[in-house]
Enzyme design. Structure first.
Site, PDB file in Angstrom:
ATOM      1  N   GLU A 239      -4.320   8.773  -2.160  1.00 39.40           N
ATOM      2  CA  GLU A 239      -3.162   7.310  -2.164  1.00 39.40           C
ATOM      3  C   GLU A 239      -2.131   6.362  -3.284  1.00 39.40           C
ATOM      4  O   GLU A 239      -2.529   5.916  -3.341  1.00 39.40           O
ATOM      5  CB  GLU A 239      -3.729   5.994  -1.599  1.00 39.40           C
ATOM      6  CG  GLU A 239      -4.794   6.684   0.097  1.00 39.40           C
ATOM      7  CD  GLU A 239      -5.783   4.892   0.330  1.00 39.40           C
ATOM      8  OE1 GLU A 239      -6.268   4.419  -0.320  1.00 39.40           O
ATOM      9  OE2 GLU A 239      -5.199   4.484   1.463  1.00 39.40           O
TER      10      GLU A 239
ATOM     11  N   TRP B 119       0.624  -0.964  -0.118  1.00 41.17           N
ATOM     12  CA  TRP B 119       0.166   0.351   0.126  1.00 41.17           C
ATOM     13  C   TRP B 119       0.743   1.143  -0.487  1.00 41.17           C
ATOM     14  O   TRP B 119       2.089   1.322   0.317  1.00 41.17           O
ATOM     15  CB  TRP B 119      -0.977  -0.307   1.163  1.00 41.17           C
ATOM     16  CG  TRP B 119      -2.278   0.431   0.767  1.00 41.17           C
ATOM     17  CD1 TRP B 119      -2.830   1.701   1.028  1.00 41.17           C
ATOM     18  CD2 TRP B 119      -2.840   0.162  -0.026  1.00 41.17           C
ATOM     19  NE1 TRP B 119      -3.708   2.286   1.011  1.00 41.17           N
ATOM     20  CE2 TRP B 119      -4.530   1.230   0.182  1.00 41.17           C
ATOM     21  CE3 TRP B 119      -3.642  -0.695  -0.946  1.00 41.17           C
ATOM     22  CZ2 TRP B 119      -5.380   1.172  -0.669  1.00 41.17           C
ATOM     23  CZ3 TRP B 119      -4.726  -1.327  -1.119  1.00 41.17           C
ATOM     24  CH2 TRP B 119      -5.918  -0.338  -1.305  1.00 41.17           C
TER      25      TRP B 119
ATOM     26  N   ASP C 155      -0.270  10.839  -0.515  1.00 39.20           N
ATOM     27  CA  ASP C 155      -1.926  12.308  -0.683  1.00 39.20           C
ATOM     28  C   ASP C 155      -2.610  11.243  -0.085  1.00 39.20           C
ATOM     29  O   ASP C 155      -2.862  10.641   0.718  1.00 39.20           O
ATOM     30  CB  ASP C 155      -1.703  12.759  -1.604  1.00 39.20           C
ATOM     31  CG  ASP C 155      -2.451  11.704  -3.311  1.00 39.20           C
ATOM     32  OD1 ASP C 155      -2.312  10.448  -2.610  1.00 39.20           O
ATOM     33  OD2 ASP C 155      -2.570  12.261  -4.007  1.00 39.20           O
TER      34      ASP C 155
END
Length: 519
Positions: free
Chosen positions: A237, A166, A234
């Site tokens: 993502e 992620w 941000d």
């Protein structure tokens, strides 16, 4: 009042699904149930908004786990981004989204005399936040320097760490959470005589407001102080770097908490909060941050991407951030409210771009369906062509409403200058009708209470309504809101019943109602 009826209806349909036992199987527990016997009436905006406020609150609460609620496939206090578990899978709790959701819950709490059902939900969220802060994850742990693990963006609904790949870290989450919980402490003091509602419940990690400050709010603030000048991903993502939205919510969290720290005799930390907030304010406005770009006369959300010539810097985050950090009626030292000329110019330029970019907007002369940023290619199920987002469109409606509310409630003048001239002259009022000699390079002050002021205020409200009309035209028949609407057809797409979409619309309706009450 309608709110009481809504809570009764909501409690009556509490799901009978048991709490998950054993390994998490999120697909076994769908949590979506349409609002009972409701179908959107598309014939009239006023009628729609009057009914939709309760409906949007219903869908927002439906995605929050708490004992009186319908969603119970999660630890109490959990907020799922959406019930969608595939294409896309949003069945997680994001630190940022949860905090923003509870800022909306707090708006309802404050408007409804400290409703205890909502207060319980907030305190379960605070309790879950304590546990998540101390859950080791791929970003780090609570015991790392400045609690490095707090930058983890999302967790599973059972409170365990998400360990997949992620965009890490995301530094806006701890700031937004600290601000939301700090605001709740102020609500407890001002609306409920300083009394919490869950202190006698089992498995609660706090027994006083001081516990909440020291053990939950303060660690998030320490994270912000330690990492505000570090890069992160941000709010969308997607990109690592410096971000206007992130820096703005960080400044807000620090500045807002100064008085709270003082109230708990934490004077040295209050001084650190104040000095760091001042540093961040200078960073936001000055050349070091690079967010205010006078070459293009708008705010640049990610200056690094502009320097790389990969983006022009327009982004809905440049007006969403100001709205989240400047609650209506609040006196704030945080810069960049929506009346800032660069915020307005960024808003205007994104609108102009999106009107041409998305063919669905050919039907609209004023407001439009607004996307995240012009270069967006995320469609909710991979990368192809980006779409307008319901939440960006709902926030776009809030901008003119807040301009009116702030000016009217404080009897402030409205100032138009060469930066925000295009917005006002094209969409709000032909400035030559106010001053035949007016030039775009001039600055003009429209005096509070004057006929011209009332005309501008009325036109601003009408302009805000034009964005809500877009939502009315494309909302699902049951009143739920997806993440996106197709750029060509206008049909809902991507994650269904997105919590943030319902919250953004709910806040727009709330703000509009408060503006109308000033008339």
């Amino acid at each position: 009042m309608r709110f009481g009826v809504l809570i009764s209806v909501f409690v009556a349909i509490v799901s009978a699904l048991p709490l998950q036992e054993g390994p998490l199987n999120k697909r076994a527990y769908p949590s979506f149930e349409a609002y009972s016997n409701y179908k959107v009436d598309r014939t009239d905006l006023e009628t729609f908004l009057d009914k939709q406020k309760d409906v949007s609150l219903y869908y927002l609460l439906q995605n929050i786990a708490y004992p009186e609620g319908q969603f119970n496939d999660g630890v109490p206090g959990t907020v799922i981004a959406s019930p969608s578990t595939s294409n896309p899978d949003y069945y997680y709790q994001w630190t940022r989204d949860s905090a923003i959701t509870f800022l909306t819950v707090l708006s309802e709490l404050e408007d409804n005399n400290f409703n205890t059902t909502l207060a319980k939900a907030v305190e379960y969220y605070i309790n879950t936040s304590y546990n998540l802060q101390r859950t080791s994850n791929p970003s780090g742990s609570f015991d790392d320097e400045n609690h490095k693990g707090l930058g983890e963006p999302k967790f599973n609904t059972d409170g365990s760490a998400y360990t997949g790949a992620w965009g890490r870290p995301q530094n806006d989450g701890p700031a937004l959470r600290a601000y939301a919980i700090s605001r709740y402490l102020n609500d407890v003091n001002s609306l409920n005589k300083g009394k919490l509602v869950l202190t006698d419940s089992g498995d609660i990690n706090f027994s006083s407001t001081e516990d909440i400050y020291k053990n939950i709010i303060k660690p998030d603030l320490e994270y912000v102080i330690g990492y505000w000048d570090s890069t992160g991903f941000d709010l969308w993502e997607e990109n690592q770097g410096r971000h206007f939205f992130t820096s703005l919510v960080q400044q807000k969290a620090l500045a807002y908490a100064v008085d709270i720290a003082k109230s708990f005799d934490d004077g040295d930390f209050a001084n650190t909060l104040s000095s760091t907030a001042s540093t961040l304010e200078s960073y936001l406005s000055g050349s070091d941050g690079g967010f205010v770009n006078t070459d293009v006369n708008h705010i640049v959300e990610n200056p690094d991407l502009l320097q790389q010539n990969s983006r022009q810097g327009l982004d809905s985050a440049t007006y969403i951030g100001p709205l989240l950090t400047h609650d209506i009626g609040e006196s704030s030292s945080t810069p960049f409210d929506v009346d800032n000329e660069y915020v307005l110019q960024s808003y205007y330029l994104l609108l102009e771009d999106n009107k041409d970019r998305y063919s669905v907007n050919s039907a609209y002369s004023a407001g439009a369906a607004i996307g995240r940023y012009p270069e967006d290619v995320y469609n909710g199920d991979g990368s192809s062509e980006g779409n307008p987002w319901f939440l960006a469109t709902a926030y776009a409606a809030q901008v003119p409403y807040k301009l009116v509310y702030d000016a009217k409630s404080a009897s402030n003048d409205i100032t138009i200058n060469k930066i925000n001239y295009d917005f006002f002259n094209k969409y709000i009022v032909d400035l030559s009708t106010i001053n035949s000699g007016y030039q775009s390079s001039d600055s003009v002050t429209i005096k509070s209470g004057s006929d011209e002021f009332n005309t501008v205020a009325d036109n601003l409200v009408t302009f805000g309504d034009s964005f809500l009309q877009v939502i009315l035209d494309h909302i699902n028949d049951d009143g739920s809101l997806n993440e996106q609407l197709n750029r060509n057809t206008g049909y809902s797409t991507s994650a269904y019943s997105l919590t943030w979409s319902s919250g953004a619309l709910l806040e727009a309706i709330r703000l509009r109602n408060k503006v109308k009450a000033l008339a």
